[in-house]
Design a protein around this motif. Structure first.
Motif, PDB file in Angstrom:
ATOM      1  N   GLU A 195      31.430  61.270  18.682  1.00  0.00           N
ATOM      2  CA  GLU A 195      30.407  62.178  19.196  1.00  0.00           C
ATOM      3  C   GLU A 195      29.655  61.598  20.385  1.00  0.00           C
ATOM      4  O   GLU A 195      29.289  62.312  21.318  1.00  0.00           O
ATOM      5  CB  GLU A 195      29.419  62.504  18.068  1.00  0.00           C
ATOM      6  N   CYS A 225      34.898  63.321  15.944  1.00  0.00           N
ATOM      7  CA  CYS A 225      34.962  62.766  14.591  1.00  0.00           C
ATOM      8  C   CYS A 225      34.578  61.293  14.598  1.00  0.00           C
ATOM      9  O   CYS A 225      34.381  60.683  15.654  1.00  0.00           O
ATOM     10  CB  CYS A 225      36.360  62.951  13.996  1.00  0.00           C
ATOM     11  N   PRO A 253      24.547  55.770  10.657  1.00  0.00           N
ATOM     12  CA  PRO A 253      25.637  56.736  10.492  1.00  0.00           C
ATOM     13  C   PRO A 253      26.395  56.444   9.202  1.00  0.00           C
ATOM     14  O   PRO A 253      26.277  55.363   8.622  1.00  0.00           O
ATOM     15  CB  PRO A 253      26.515  56.493  11.731  1.00  0.00           C
ATOM     16  N   TYR A 284      31.979  55.742  10.505  1.00  0.00           N
ATOM     17  CA  TYR A 284      31.658  55.446  11.898  1.00  0.00           C
ATOM     18  C   TYR A 284      31.769  53.943  12.160  1.00  0.00           C
ATOM     19  O   TYR A 284      31.389  53.121  11.324  1.00  0.00           O
ATOM     20  CB  TYR A 284      30.238  55.917  12.238  1.00  0.00           C
ATOM     21  N   CYS A 286      23.583  59.839   8.073  1.00  0.00           N
ATOM     22  CA  CYS A 286      24.109  61.134   8.515  1.00  0.00           C
ATOM     23  C   CYS A 286      25.375  60.928   9.333  1.00  0.00           C
ATOM     24  O   CYS A 286      25.732  59.805   9.677  1.00  0.00           O
ATOM     25  CB  CYS A 286      23.068  61.907   9.313  1.00  0.00           C
ATOM     26  N   ASN A 287      26.041  62.033   9.647  1.00  0.00           N
ATOM     27  CA  ASN A 287      27.296  61.951  10.398  1.00  0.00           C
ATOM     28  C   ASN A 287      27.179  62.564  11.787  1.00  0.00           C
ATOM     29  O   ASN A 287      28.146  63.075  12.331  1.00  0.00           O
ATOM     30  CB  ASN A 287      28.433  62.615   9.620  1.00  0.00           C
ATOM     31  N   THR A 288      25.977  62.499  12.356  1.00  0.00           N
ATOM     32  CA  THR A 288      25.794  63.026  13.707  1.00  0.00           C
ATOM     33  C   THR A 288      24.875  62.113  14.515  1.00  0.00           C
ATOM     34  O   THR A 288      23.793  61.728  14.056  1.00  0.00           O
ATOM     35  CB  THR A 288      25.224  64.452  13.686  1.00  0.00           C
TER      36      THR A 288
END
Length: 302
Positions: A102, A129, A197, A201, A224-226
């Motif tokens: 990202e 991803c 993350p 990641y 989180c994943n963003t």
């Protein structure tokens, strides 16, 4: 291999890709018994077991991995054939898939736009991803090219270019760490609200390595994943561990500050442009790859 065997290999390939015979059957719009039968016949013809079945689905045996490698190579060769025919018409069709973390999205816009202007008939697909998924997509030929932060070592991938991208503690200028310290230890981080993350990641994998080295276990208040949420968390007074290039604009505007981390592992991280080892890219994918290599300075720290 005969065409019939190749047809059966597709059933086997989809069962492995999707994780179960039933999922492959749904995808292929056939009965699960048909998938099982085709795989069994393939195993009989090859005189070897290809699948291991367990409660959570299926996975390939060592022989199965070799059959999958053959099939992926065959699909890649088909793509090259179609691409070579298309090139005779001036690259007026085709598609290229790029898998990227990202944090690279902003910097990718320029090379992808330039490529699209030069080859408007070629479809560009970008899969955003985590690091592990970028590698998987490249290894399994779901993506032609990968742009990944600090990937784990994998003998199946080839790194074509890499640049240093140190991980820092990212905070706003009013944060106590920004006011009182020029560099930060892992022990310092434990006193503040920390955002990290998720484990897929590359950043999180580096943090885990540093924790093991120092015998410290961090307890993040947010996982989180963003990247966008991690950035926002830092703006609002938290601490996020990120490579500086993903918040370069905020640092230039003095809305965020990057503090170096004292463990050397955080300074050794890199961005890599990768492809699958041994994969021959299509003409279009090669041209995009060369353009990205030429513009790789865009992914260096600002």
């Amino acid at each position: 291999m005969s065409s019939l065997q190749d047809h059966r290999i597709r059933y086997f390939f989809e069962a492995v890709r999707l994780g179960s015979v039933r999922a492959a059957a749904d995808f292929l719009d056939v009965a699960p018994s048909a998938v099982s039968r085709q795989i069994s016949q393939l195993e009989h013809e090859l005189a070897t077991s290809l699948l291991e079945r367990h409660r959570r689905g299926v996975r390939p045996t060592e022989s199965g991995e070799r059959v999958l490698a053959y099939y992926r190579q065959r699909l890649a060769q088909q793509e090259l054939l179609m691409d070579s025919l298309q090139s005779l018409r001036g690259l007026h069709s085709g598609s290229i898939t790029l898998a990227a973390g990202e944090g690279f999205i902003e910097d990718l816009v320029v090379p992808l736009t330039s490529f699209s202007l030069a080859y408007p008939k070629i479809e560009l697909k970008v899969n955003v991803c985590g690091s592990n998924e970028v590698i998987r997509q490249v290894v399994e030929d779901e993506a032609h090219i990968g742009l990944v932060f600090n990937p784990a070592s994998d003998p199946k991938i080839r790194s074509l270019a890499h640049h240093p991208q140190p991980v820092c503690a990212i905070v706003n200028p009013e944060h106590p760490l920004a006011i009182h310290q020029a560099s930060v230890s892992l022990a310092d981080l434990d006193q503040y609200r920390l955002a990290l993350p998720e484990v897929s990641y590359g950043i999180r994998q580096i943090v885990t390595q540093a924790e093991h080295q120092q015998g410290i276990s961090l307890a993040p208040t947010l996982t989180c994943n963003t990247i966008a949420m991690l950035r926002r968390y830092a703006l609002l007074g938290g601490v996020a561990l990120l490579p500086t290039f993903v918040v370069a604009d905020d640092i230039r505007c003095k809305e965020l500050v990057a503090l170096s981390l004292q463990n050397a592992v955080f300074a050794s991280t890199q961005t890599h442009l990768i492809t699958r080892l041994g994969r021959q890219l299509s003409i279009g994918a090669n041209r995009l790859l060369n353009q990205m290599l030429a513009e790789m300075t865009a992914f260096q720290p600002h």
